[in-house]
Scaffold this motif. Structure first.
Motif, PDB file in Angstrom:
ATOM      1  N   GLU A  46       0.833  -1.210   0.000  1.00  0.00           N
ATOM      2  CA  GLU A  46       0.000   0.000   0.000  1.00  0.00           C
ATOM      3  C   GLU A  46       0.865   1.257   0.000  1.00  0.00           C
ATOM      4  O   GLU A  46       0.582   2.218  -0.712  1.00  0.00           O
ATOM      5  CB  GLU A  46      -0.948  -0.002   1.205  1.00  0.00           C
ATOM      6  N   ALA A  47       1.925   1.258   0.805  1.00  0.00           N
ATOM      7  CA  ALA A  47       2.833   2.409   0.847  1.00  0.00           C
ATOM      8  C   ALA A  47       3.522   2.587  -0.503  1.00  0.00           C
ATOM      9  O   ALA A  47       3.672   3.716  -0.991  1.00  0.00           O
ATOM     10  CB  ALA A  47       3.869   2.221   1.959  1.00  0.00           C
ATOM     11  N   LEU A  48       3.924   1.495  -1.119  1.00  0.00           N
ATOM     12  CA  LEU A  48       4.569   1.566  -2.437  1.00  0.00           C
ATOM     13  C   LEU A  48       3.593   2.083  -3.490  1.00  0.00           C
ATOM     14  O   LEU A  48       3.953   2.913  -4.329  1.00  0.00           O
ATOM     15  CB  LEU A  48       5.107   0.189  -2.846  1.00  0.00           C
ATOM     16  N   LYS A  49       2.355   1.628  -3.439  1.00  0.00           N
ATOM     17  CA  LYS A  49       1.345   2.081  -4.397  1.00  0.00           C
ATOM     18  C   LYS A  49       1.098   3.582  -4.263  1.00  0.00           C
ATOM     19  O   LYS A  49       1.045   4.303  -5.258  1.00  0.00           O
ATOM     20  CB  LYS A  49       0.040   1.314  -4.184  1.00  0.00           C
ATOM     21  N   ARG A  50       0.952   4.051  -3.021  1.00  0.00           N
ATOM     22  CA  ARG A  50       0.748   5.497  -2.805  1.00  0.00           C
ATOM     23  C   ARG A  50       1.933   6.300  -3.338  1.00  0.00           C
ATOM     24  O   ARG A  50       1.758   7.352  -3.965  1.00  0.00           O
ATOM     25  CB  ARG A  50       0.534   5.794  -1.321  1.00  0.00           C
ATOM     26  N   HIS A  51       3.140   5.795  -3.097  1.00  0.00           N
ATOM     27  CA  HIS A  51       4.343   6.483  -3.568  1.00  0.00           C
ATOM     28  C   HIS A  51       4.370   6.533  -5.094  1.00  0.00           C
ATOM     29  O   HIS A  51       4.655   7.580  -5.683  1.00  0.00           O
ATOM     30  CB  HIS A  51       5.585   5.782  -3.014  1.00  0.00           C
ATOM     31  N   CYS A  52       4.060   5.418  -5.733  1.00  0.00           N
ATOM     32  CA  CYS A  52       4.024   5.385  -7.205  1.00  0.00           C
ATOM     33  C   CYS A  52       2.978   6.363  -7.731  1.00  0.00           C
ATOM     34  O   CYS A  52       3.241   7.088  -8.700  1.00  0.00           O
ATOM     35  CB  CYS A  52       3.722   3.968  -7.702  1.00  0.00           C
ATOM     36  N   ASP A  53       1.800   6.393  -7.103  1.00  0.00           N
ATOM     37  CA  ASP A  53       0.751   7.327  -7.524  1.00  0.00           C
ATOM     38  C   ASP A  53       1.215   8.772  -7.416  1.00  0.00           C
ATOM     39  O   ASP A  53       0.995   9.583  -8.316  1.00  0.00           O
ATOM     40  CB  ASP A  53      -0.515   7.140  -6.677  1.00  0.00           C
ATOM     41  N   THR A  54       1.880   9.098  -6.311  1.00  0.00           N
ATOM     42  CA  THR A  54       2.380  10.456  -6.101  1.00  0.00           C
ATOM     43  C   THR A  54       3.403  10.835  -7.159  1.00  0.00           C
ATOM     44  O   THR A  54       3.342  11.925  -7.741  1.00  0.00           O
ATOM     45  CB  THR A  54       2.998  10.584  -4.694  1.00  0.00           C
ATOM     46  N   LEU A  55       4.355   9.930  -7.413  1.00  0.00           N
ATOM     47  CA  LEU A  55       5.386  10.209  -8.422  1.00  0.00           C
ATOM     48  C   LEU A  55       4.785  10.328  -9.815  1.00  0.00           C
ATOM     49  O   LEU A  55       5.184  11.192 -10.602  1.00  0.00           O
ATOM     50  CB  LEU A  55       6.459   9.117  -8.398  1.00  0.00           C
ATOM     51  N   LEU A  56       3.806   9.493 -10.120  1.00  0.00           N
ATOM     52  CA  LEU A  56       3.176   9.537 -11.435  1.00  0.00           C
ATOM     53  C   LEU A  56       2.401  10.833 -11.625  1.00  0.00           C
ATOM     54  O   LEU A  56       2.494  11.477 -12.676  1.00  0.00           O
ATOM     55  CB  LEU A  56       2.259   8.328 -11.603  1.00  0.00           C
ATOM     56  N   LYS A  57       1.668  11.258 -10.601  1.00  0.00           N
ATOM     57  CA  LYS A  57       0.923  12.520 -10.700  1.00  0.00           C
ATOM     58  C   LYS A  57       1.871  13.702 -10.857  1.00  0.00           C
ATOM     59  O   LYS A  57       1.596  14.633 -11.607  1.00  0.00           O
ATOM     60  CB  LYS A  57       0.032  12.701  -9.479  1.00  0.00           C
ATOM     61  N   SER A  58       2.997  13.649 -10.172  1.00  0.00           N
ATOM     62  CA  SER A  58       3.991  14.712 -10.295  1.00  0.00           C
ATOM     63  C   SER A  58       4.545  14.769 -11.715  1.00  0.00           C
ATOM     64  O   SER A  58       4.708  15.844 -12.288  1.00  0.00           O
ATOM     65  CB  SER A  58       5.115  14.479  -9.291  1.00  0.00           C
ATOM     66  N   ALA A  59       4.828  13.604 -12.273  1.00  0.00           N
ATOM     67  CA  ALA A  59       5.360  13.554 -13.640  1.00  0.00           C
ATOM     68  C   ALA A  59       4.319  14.047 -14.641  1.00  0.00           C
ATOM     69  O   ALA A  59       4.642  14.792 -15.570  1.00  0.00           O
ATOM     70  CB  ALA A  59       5.799  12.133 -13.982  1.00  0.00           C
ATOM     71  N   GLU A  60       3.064  13.651 -14.441  1.00  0.00           N
ATOM     72  CA  GLU A  60       2.003  14.085 -15.350  1.00  0.00           C
ATOM     73  C   GLU A  60       1.839  15.604 -15.324  1.00  0.00           C
ATOM     74  O   GLU A  60       1.560  16.224 -16.346  1.00  0.00           O
ATOM     75  CB  GLU A  60       0.683  13.417 -14.984  1.00  0.00           C
ATOM     76  N   ALA A  61       2.007  16.192 -14.157  1.00  0.00           N
ATOM     77  CA  ALA A  61       1.867  17.639 -14.034  1.00  0.00           C
ATOM     78  C   ALA A  61       2.952  18.378 -14.816  1.00  0.00           C
ATOM     79  O   ALA A  61       2.767  19.529 -15.212  1.00  0.00           O
ATOM     80  CB  ALA A  61       1.920  18.049 -12.564  1.00  0.00           C
ATOM     81  N   LYS A  62       4.075  17.718 -15.047  1.00  0.00           N
ATOM     82  CA  LYS A  62       5.182  18.350 -15.760  1.00  0.00           C
ATOM     83  C   LYS A  62       5.096  18.185 -17.277  1.00  0.00           C
ATOM     84  O   LYS A  62       5.787  18.866 -18.021  1.00  0.00           O
ATOM     85  CB  LYS A  62       6.508  17.768 -15.283  1.00  0.00           C
ATOM     86  N   VAL A  63       4.267  17.261 -17.708  1.00  0.00           N
ATOM     87  CA  VAL A  63       4.155  16.995 -19.136  1.00  0.00           C
ATOM     88  C   VAL A  63       3.458  18.169 -19.814  1.00  0.00           C
ATOM     89  O   VAL A  63       2.462  18.680 -19.326  1.00  0.00           O
ATOM     90  CB  VAL A  63       3.368  15.688 -19.399  1.00  0.00           C
ATOM     91  N   GLU A  64       3.998  18.564 -20.923  1.00  0.00           N
ATOM     92  CA  GLU A  64       3.391  19.654 -21.680  1.00  0.00           C
ATOM     93  C   GLU A  64       2.989  19.149 -23.058  1.00  0.00           C
ATOM     94  O   GLU A  64       3.588  18.239 -23.602  1.00  0.00           O
ATOM     95  CB  GLU A  64       4.372  20.806 -21.843  1.00  0.00           C
ATOM     96  N   LYS A  65       1.974  19.762 -23.577  1.00  0.00           N
ATOM     97  CA  LYS A  65       1.496  19.423 -24.907  1.00  0.00           C
ATOM     98  C   LYS A  65       2.040  20.470 -25.884  1.00  0.00           C
ATOM     99  O   LYS A  65       1.938  21.666 -25.641  1.00  0.00           O
ATOM    100  CB  LYS A  65      -0.031  19.422 -24.917  1.00  0.00           C
ATOM    101  N   ILE A  66       2.620  20.016 -26.963  1.00  0.00           N
ATOM    102  CA  ILE A  66       3.167  20.932 -27.962  1.00  0.00           C
ATOM    103  C   ILE A  66       2.024  21.451 -28.837  1.00  0.00           C
ATOM    104  O   ILE A  66       1.222  20.682 -29.352  1.00  0.00           O
ATOM    105  CB  ILE A  66       4.218  20.221 -28.838  1.00  0.00           C
TER     106      ILE A  66
END
Length: 83
Positions: A46-66
């Motif tokens: 559960e802790a690993l899943k939450r961590h992965c979710d947090t990292l994934l959301k952070s990465a998605e927030a950085k993605v930009e559309k050209i």
């Protein structure tokens, strides 16, 4: 020694956490883990899943559309999910 059993999870990269989570799922699916250990590794999962979710959301927030012009040339960038 860490304060909590899963404190080390926060230092893991997405790939490390995902790999550890996959190992936990494999162990639990085998069904040969004692109950107490199953509970402990489930909680770690559960802790690993939450961590992965947090990292994934952070990465998605950085993605930009050209943005492209009518002739298909890049003209700039904008957030992937404007809003």
């Amino acid at each position: 020694m860490t304060d909590k059993p899963n404190d080390d999870v926060r230092a893991m990269s997405f790939e490390q956490a995902l790999e550890a989570l996959e190992r936990i799922v494999d162990d639990l699916e085998k069904g040969d883990v004692p109950l107490e250990k199953s509970i402990a590794i489930y909680e770690r999962g559960e802790a690993l899943k939450r961590h992965c979710d947090t990292l994934l959301k952070s990465a998605e927030a950085k993605v930009e559309k050209i943005r492209l012009s009518r002739d298909g040339q890049p003209t700039g960038v904008e957030p992937l999910d404007p809003g």
